[in-house]
Design a protein around this motif. Structure first.
Motif, PDB file in Angstrom:
ATOM      1  N   ILE A 183       0.873  -1.174   0.000  1.00  0.00           N
ATOM      2  CA  ILE A 183       0.000   0.000   0.000  1.00  0.00           C
ATOM      3  C   ILE A 183       0.907   1.220   0.000  1.00  0.00           C
ATOM      4  CG2 ILE A 183      -1.772   1.274   1.263  1.00  0.00           C
ATOM      5  CD1 ILE A 183      -2.576  -1.436   2.537  1.00  0.00           C
ATOM      6  N   GLY A 184       0.894   1.950  -1.091  1.00  0.00           N
ATOM      7  CA  GLY A 184       1.795   3.083  -1.236  1.00  0.00           C
ATOM      8  C   GLY A 184       1.228   4.368  -0.663  1.00  0.00           C
ATOM      9  N   PHE A 185       2.114   5.239  -0.212  1.00  0.00           N
ATOM     10  CA  PHE A 185       1.713   6.561   0.271  1.00  0.00           C
ATOM     11  C   PHE A 185       2.891   7.507   0.162  1.00  0.00           C
ATOM     12  CE2 PHE A 185       4.021   5.096   3.885  1.00  0.00           C
ATOM     13  CZ  PHE A 185       4.373   6.205   4.655  1.00  0.00           C
ATOM     14  N   ASP A 186       2.589   8.795   0.049  1.00  0.00           N
ATOM     15  CA  ASP A 186       3.613   9.832   0.037  1.00  0.00           C
ATOM     16  C   ASP A 186       3.843  10.274   1.475  1.00  0.00           C
ATOM     17  OD1 ASP A 186       5.142  12.113  -0.129  1.00  0.00           O
ATOM     18  OD2 ASP A 186       3.964  13.058  -1.713  1.00  0.00           O
ATOM     19  N   PRO A 187       5.018  10.018   2.047  1.00  0.00           N
ATOM     20  CA  PRO A 187       5.247  10.354   3.465  1.00  0.00           C
ATOM     21  C   PRO A 187       5.200  11.849   3.743  1.00  0.00           C
ATOM     22  CG  PRO A 187       7.302   9.747   2.403  1.00  0.00           C
ATOM     23  CD  PRO A 187       6.211   9.442   1.418  1.00  0.00           C
ATOM     24  N   PHE A 188       5.375  12.678   2.702  1.00  0.00           N
ATOM     25  CA  PHE A 188       5.273  14.117   2.905  1.00  0.00           C
ATOM     26  C   PHE A 188       3.840  14.543   3.217  1.00  0.00           C
ATOM     27  CE2 PHE A 188       9.332  14.216   0.591  1.00  0.00           C
ATOM     28  CZ  PHE A 188      10.027  15.150   1.341  1.00  0.00           C
ATOM     29  N   LEU A 189       2.863  13.723   2.862  1.00  0.00           N
ATOM     30  CA  LEU A 189       1.457  14.073   3.044  1.00  0.00           C
ATOM     31  C   LEU A 189       0.826  13.382   4.244  1.00  0.00           C
ATOM     32  CD1 LEU A 189       0.261  14.013  -0.677  1.00  0.00           C
ATOM     33  CD2 LEU A 189       1.326  15.869   0.614  1.00  0.00           C
ATOM     34  N   PHE A 190       1.626  12.690   5.033  1.00  0.00           N
ATOM     35  CA  PHE A 190       1.149  12.023   6.250  1.00  0.00           C
ATOM     36  C   PHE A 190       1.754  12.713   7.470  1.00  0.00           C
ATOM     37  CE2 PHE A 190      -0.648   7.539   5.681  1.00  0.00           C
ATOM     38  CZ  PHE A 190      -1.235   7.848   4.460  1.00  0.00           C
ATOM     39  N   GLN A 235       1.048  11.192  13.391  1.00  0.00           N
ATOM     40  CA  GLN A 235      -0.094  10.492  13.965  1.00  0.00           C
ATOM     41  C   GLN A 235      -0.875   9.730  12.902  1.00  0.00           C
ATOM     42  OE1 GLN A 235      -2.832  13.003  16.073  1.00  0.00           O
ATOM     43  NE2 GLN A 235      -4.063  11.304  16.829  1.00  0.00           N
ATOM     44  N   THR A 236      -1.003  10.309  11.721  1.00  0.00           N
ATOM     45  CA  THR A 236      -1.721   9.621  10.649  1.00  0.00           C
ATOM     46  C   THR A 236      -1.015   8.325  10.279  1.00  0.00           C
ATOM     47  OG1 THR A 236      -2.591  11.695   9.756  1.00  0.00           O
ATOM     48  CG2 THR A 236      -2.512   9.817   8.262  1.00  0.00           C
ATOM     49  N   TYR A 237       0.288   8.382  10.121  1.00  0.00           N
ATOM     50  CA  TYR A 237       1.034   7.171   9.794  1.00  0.00           C
ATOM     51  C   TYR A 237       0.867   6.113  10.883  1.00  0.00           C
ATOM     52  CZ  TYR A 237       4.838   3.920   9.007  1.00  0.00           C
ATOM     53  OH  TYR A 237       5.561   2.767   8.819  1.00  0.00           O
ATOM     54  N   GLU A 238       0.992   6.532  12.120  1.00  0.00           N
ATOM     55  CA  GLU A 238       0.887   5.568  13.214  1.00  0.00           C
ATOM     56  C   GLU A 238      -0.505   4.951  13.287  1.00  0.00           C
ATOM     57  OE1 GLU A 238       2.134   7.932  16.523  1.00  0.00           O
ATOM     58  OE2 GLU A 238       4.282   7.564  16.174  1.00  0.00           O
ATOM     59  N   LEU A 263      -0.518  -6.206   6.654  1.00  0.00           N
ATOM     60  CA  LEU A 263      -0.406  -5.245   5.571  1.00  0.00           C
ATOM     61  C   LEU A 263       0.573  -4.154   5.979  1.00  0.00           C
ATOM     62  CD1 LEU A 263      -4.135  -4.865   4.428  1.00  0.00           C
ATOM     63  CD2 LEU A 263      -2.303  -6.100   3.266  1.00  0.00           C
ATOM     64  N   MET A 264       1.373  -3.700   5.023  1.00  0.00           N
ATOM     65  CA  MET A 264       2.398  -2.711   5.320  1.00  0.00           C
ATOM     66  C   MET A 264       2.259  -1.513   4.386  1.00  0.00           C
ATOM     67  SD  MET A 264       4.145  -4.017   7.808  1.00  0.00           S
ATOM     68  CE  MET A 264       5.647  -3.044   7.795  1.00  0.00           C
ATOM     69  N   LEU A 265       2.579  -0.347   4.941  1.00  0.00           N
ATOM     70  CA  LEU A 265       2.629   0.860   4.130  1.00  0.00           C
ATOM     71  C   LEU A 265       4.002   0.985   3.477  1.00  0.00           C
ATOM     72  CD1 LEU A 265       0.914   3.443   6.515  1.00  0.00           C
ATOM     73  CD2 LEU A 265      -0.054   2.476   4.424  1.00  0.00           C
ATOM     74  N   LYS A 266       4.022   1.382   2.219  1.00  0.00           N
ATOM     75  CA  LYS A 266       5.270   1.564   1.486  1.00  0.00           C
ATOM     76  C   LYS A 266       5.482   3.044   1.235  1.00  0.00           C
ATOM     77  CE  LYS A 266       7.748   0.011  -2.660  1.00  0.00           C
ATOM     78  NZ  LYS A 266       7.682  -0.868  -3.865  1.00  0.00           N
ATOM     79  N   SER A 267       6.530   3.608   1.821  1.00  0.00           N
ATOM     80  CA  SER A 267       6.822   5.029   1.704  1.00  0.00           C
ATOM     81  C   SER A 267       7.389   5.340   0.317  1.00  0.00           C
ATOM     82  CB  SER A 267       7.827   5.455   2.782  1.00  0.00           C
ATOM     83  OG  SER A 267       8.165   6.812   2.652  1.00  0.00           O
ATOM     84  N   LEU A 268       6.707   6.256  -0.397  1.00  0.00           N
ATOM     85  CA  LEU A 268       7.122   6.655  -1.747  1.00  0.00           C
ATOM     86  C   LEU A 268       7.237   8.183  -1.798  1.00  0.00           C
ATOM     87  CD1 LEU A 268       4.699   4.340  -3.758  1.00  0.00           C
ATOM     88  CD2 LEU A 268       7.120   3.935  -3.309  1.00  0.00           C
ATOM     89  N   PRO A 269       8.391   8.732  -1.439  1.00  0.00           N
ATOM     90  CA  PRO A 269       8.536  10.201  -1.405  1.00  0.00           C
ATOM     91  C   PRO A 269       8.318  10.876  -2.754  1.00  0.00           C
ATOM     92  CG  PRO A 269      10.310   9.122  -0.190  1.00  0.00           C
ATOM     93  CD  PRO A 269       9.591   8.045  -0.930  1.00  0.00           C
TER      94      PRO A 269
END
Length: 725
Positions: free
Chosen positions: A202-209, A212-215, A226-232
């Protein structure tokens, strides 16, 4: 949405009117339908289609289209909602065709082995207002509301948003998108757990999290493996070929007349807090846009309604790194910032996108510890601050908590800005009283008018947010703003609410007034009076320094609660000096900091009767010392908004003597300050209007009481005399 509406609003030369006692010449808006491309959510035979059908039906439709048949979408009137279950689908003209966008995004996802991609509606600084180039959720979905999260998988696209925006989402999204009527992270993660296998990323842009949202996402997803995949490198940016550019405007420094503390003084103050902190941080990382702007007394034009610019700052005890688009920093500003040296008071300029690289390099140094405010630091930077002993966290950075208390100059000029701003609001209300009975004005023309009035005032820099101009049932929507599709004509039979504000070089304003030009019913008068009573009860409260706003917030609701009424929004927020109109961390919420002298906040209770009317009374106040009989270090509020309330909506019989006394004192302040300002600007008619609407309440009440007492005593004397005789 704002930009789209601005394109749809046209001014006609034939509809221009001039009023001799107003601040502008204005033009009425023509009501045009905004035509967008048909959205049928699939492509076959060169045509696009979308509906929820069995595969066999899709096969039949595709075959017919391939043979040259036609299937035209039914165009709905502007303002109606989509219906994707019909064949053909029923779509309003306001929907956005997202088929090709989704196709491009899914190709980018597949290239990275990502099965789902999360698209928040924020920017890299977790801002309330975002620039058009950061509206990624809106670009992908067509939905332009201020709150929401989109998730795209390889075969589905879903938007989550709250109840304020359900209708709007149905009017703006095509049938590629499903709507989830929820906004919680748990709802999103529950959906992801159902849709994504444990072997998928599951991809996400870490700049937009936020942190607290990430956690929160991780907490819910990890048990499901399931794991989040950081995609800057943001995937939406890859496919957004016509993404708006960064504005070319150069940064500006505030003039000396509005500055008491130089940037060097502010830097030293923050460094003092660092050295006095028992955990001994060696650096402070500033991520919120207003933090850097405040620290260096700089302003920009990157975000609508907010004088901010893209930036980060890393401040250490002997170095300063400012991450900014360097081509927008003039030679004069470089000299102002001492950017050619490398000493403790020299600002080293680095490119905006180098912040991660620089932070990563700094973390390799021995003995460093970075202090961050968790509320506004994005996960892309947070994940670099390792190991944990190199991290110091607080809810807000020392810059935000320091900025919350205005210095003497800031207090003085912010008061001045509210005086000039009140002139514009008085002009609006006076004008509306005259023209509404003619039946030609609308919510949009009123919003345009007040913005133009403000533009004529000294040091005006535009509105501080999109004006909420709402009549009748539209006012029952607390955060409604008019558009071509929704703007109502103003009439004497309905209540009208206007929530507006201005940006000035010396301050930011925010004020709400609710009026009725005809005869309000008893329910409207009582509700308005009880909202006013709540505003007054907070405003006149005396409290110990250090009290949190949440501990007195119920005072704004008590009069409403007594008759079973309430409102569903916050009671107040901080206000800046040529900054954001919602300035954290001041206010009445549980995560706001305690009140101290010199802070500014709004007080804004309300009441909203669905499909009927809405009421809000909002004033900005400054926290000042209170003089008590015994105690010391007590505070109270002083109102700096200076526009009278609608007299015909006030039922004084419901109010206490103390509340009426406060109201009369407030009106006396308006008369003194606004009388002088209106005289200075030569606005005679506006002054007469102001004086008429600030006649004291208690003098009339007292006269009536004295007359009644005199009649009673005369009757008693007559009766006694009769008995004696």
């Amino acid at each position: 949405e704002r930009e789209r509406e601005r394109r749809g609003n046209t001014l006609t030369d034939t509809d221009t009117h001039t009023d001799t006692h107003t601040c502008l010449t204005y033009s009425t808006f023509t009501q045009e339908h905004r035509h967008s491309r048909h959205s049928l959510c699939g492509i076959a035979g060169g045509r696009q289609f979308c509906a929820k059908m069995p595969f066999s039906d899709w096969l039949l439709v595709g075959t017919l289209l391939a043979l040259g048949g036609s299937w035209n979408v039914i165009r709905a009137d502007v303002g109606s909602e989509r219906n994707c279950s019909k064949i053909p689908p029923y779509l309003p003209s306001t929907v956005v065709n997202t088929t090709l966008r989704l196709q491009a995004l899914r190709e980018a996802m597949s290239s990275l082995n990502v099965s789902a991609y999360i698209i928040p509606g924020t920017d890299a600084h977790l801002s309330e207002y975002i620039a058009p180039r950061d509206a990624r959720m809106a670009f992908m979905s067509g939905f332009t509301g201020s709150a929401g999260t989109a998730v795209v998988t390889l075969n589905k696209a879903v938007l989550w948003t709250d109840s304020r925006y359900w209708v709007q989402a149905e009017r703006q999204m095509d049938c590629n998108w499903e709507l989830e009527r929820d906004v919680s992270i748990s709802s999103i993660t529950d959906w992801l757990i159902r849709e994504v296998s444990d072997t998928d990323d599951i991809g996400f842009d870490p700049f937009l999290f936020s942190i607290q949202t990430y956690e929160s996402y991780s907490y819910n997803l990890v048990p499901a493996k399931l794991m989040l995949k950081s995609l800057p490198d943001n995937l939406v940016d890859r496919v957004w070929t016509d993404r708006p550019p960064i504005p070319p405007d150069n940064l500006i420094r505030l003039p000396d007349r509005v500055v008491e503390r130089t940037w060097q003084m502010k830097v030293e103050h923050i460094r003092t807090q660092m050295t006095e902190n028992p955990y001994k941080p060696t650096a402070v990382l500033l991520s919120a846009l207003d933090e850097t702007a405040w620290l260096f007394n700089l302003r920009g034009n990157d975000v609508p309604f907010n004088p901010f610019f893209y930036s980060y700052t890393l401040l250490t005890l002997n170095e300063i790194w400012l991450f900014v688009h360097k081509d927008r920093v003039t030679e004069d500003l470089k000299l102002y910032l001492n950017s050619t040296c490398y000493l403790a008071h020299c600002v080293q300029l680095l490119e905006y996108d180098q912040v991660r690289t620089m932070l990563k390099n700094y973390m390799t140094r021995l003995g460093v510890k970075v202090w961050i405010g968790t509320e506004y630091t994005n996960y892309a930077l947070y994940e670099l601050i390792t190991p944990e002993e190199k991290l110091l966290t607080s809810a807000y950075s020392p810059v935000l908590t320091t900025k919350a208390v205005k210095d003497k100059t800031e207090q003085h000029i912010l008061r001045d800005a509210h005086v000039r701003d009140a002139v514009a609001v008085i002009q609006l209300l006076m004008w509306l009283e005259k023209v509404v009975p003619e039946g030609k004005e609308t919510e949009m023309t009123a919003a345009y008018y007040v913005n133009e009035c403000r533009s004529k005032q000294k040091d005006s820099r535009g509105p501080s947010f999109e004006t909420i101009s709402a009549s009748g049932p539209n006012a029952a929507l607390a955060h409604y703003s008019p558009s071509n599709a929704t703007s109502r004509k103003l009439t004497v039979d309905e209540m009208y609410l206007v929530d507006s504000g201005g940006q000035y070089l010396d301050g930011t304003t925010d004020i709400t007034r609710t009026v009725h030009w005809g005869t309000p019913n008893e329910m409207q008068k009582e509700a308005f009076t009880r909202v006013l009573m709540g505003n007054i009860e907070i405003s006149r409260t005396i409290f110990p320094s250090g009290t949190k706003g949440v501990n007195m917030e119920m005072l704004g609701r008590r009069a409403l609660w007594e008759v079973g009424l309430n409102y569903g929004h916050g009671t107040g927020h901080g206000v800046g000096n040529y900054f954001g109109v919602h300035e954290w961390p001041v206010g009445f919420q549980s995560n706001n900091i305690p009140f101290r002298e010199g802070m500014f906040t709004s007080i804004e209770p309300g009441y909203y009767k669905e499909n009927d009317f809405g009421i809000r009374i909002e004033d900005v106040v400054v926290i000042v010392p209170a003089h008590t009989k015994y105690g010391h270090n007590y505070l109270t509020f002083e109102t700096v908004s200076l526009v009278p309330y609608d007299r015909k909506l006030i039922d004084t019989a419901l109010m206490s003597p103390q509340q009426l006394q406060w109201l009369d004192k407030y009106y006396l302040t308006i008369r003194e300050l606004m009388g002088a300002e209106l005289d200075r600007q030569g606005l005679t008619e506006e002054k007469k209007w102001m004086l008429k609407h600030t006649v004291p309440f208690q003098s009339a009440t007292a006269s009536a009481a004295v007359s009644s007492l005199s009649l009673t005593l005369t009757a008693l004397a007559t009766a006694l005399l009769h008995n004696l005789l």
